[in-house]
Design a protein around this motif. Structure first.
Motif: not given
Length: 150
Positions: A133-137, A142-144, A146-150
């Motif tokens: 919510m406070l730091m969407p960037g 971080a999500f990208a 993590v997704r790239g490592r999977l």
């Protein structure tokens, strides 16, 4: 009292920003005002300390009032009141969720280890929600990653 301690922490951080901007007189006036409010509240409640069940709470009210005055004073002096209020409003949602989790953990779980791990998990969920919510960037990056490592 917790609200006052939170406000004091945020207020002291913003006081440093005010000092860094060279507005030392305003920072000093805010700090003196906050401590004067603390003194007044402590004097007003000092006569009520005979009630033992309220003694600790009354002692903390002065400190809570100091923190709220400190934060309010800095927000008034800084030009970004609206932005700070909006961010604090957003932060209320994860805080309310954590309060709900805490209440449910207390009601449902009985063992100390169960409560500890459930509380830790609830904290991580609320922290992830706060970051989203406070730091969407930061959250998206971080999500990208993590997704790239999977």
């Amino acid at each position: 009292m917790a609200l006052g301690l939170w406000a004091a922490t945020l207020g002291w951080i913003l006081i440093r920003i005010l000092n860094g901007a060279g507005r030392n007189f305003a920072a000093a006036a805010i700090i003196v005002s906050a401590y004067l409010v603390n003194i007044v509240v402590n004097l007003l409640t000092s006569y009520l300390l005979t009630a033992h069940e309220w003694g600790t709470l009354l002692l903390g009210l002065g400190e809570a009032a100091r923190g709220i005055v400190l934060l309010a004073g800095v927000m008034i002096v800084l030009g970004s009141r609206r932005k700070l209020l909006y961010l604090m409003f957003l932060a209320c949602f994860p805080a309310a969720l954590m309060a709900l989790f805490s209440w449910q953990i207390h009601e449902v779980l009985t063992g100390p280890w169960q409560r500890l791990f459930a509380g830790g998990f609830a904290y991580l969920v609320c922290l992830a929600l706060s970051v989203a919510m406070l730091m969407p960037g930061v959250y998206i990056a971080a999500f990208a990653r993590v997704r790239g490592r999977l």
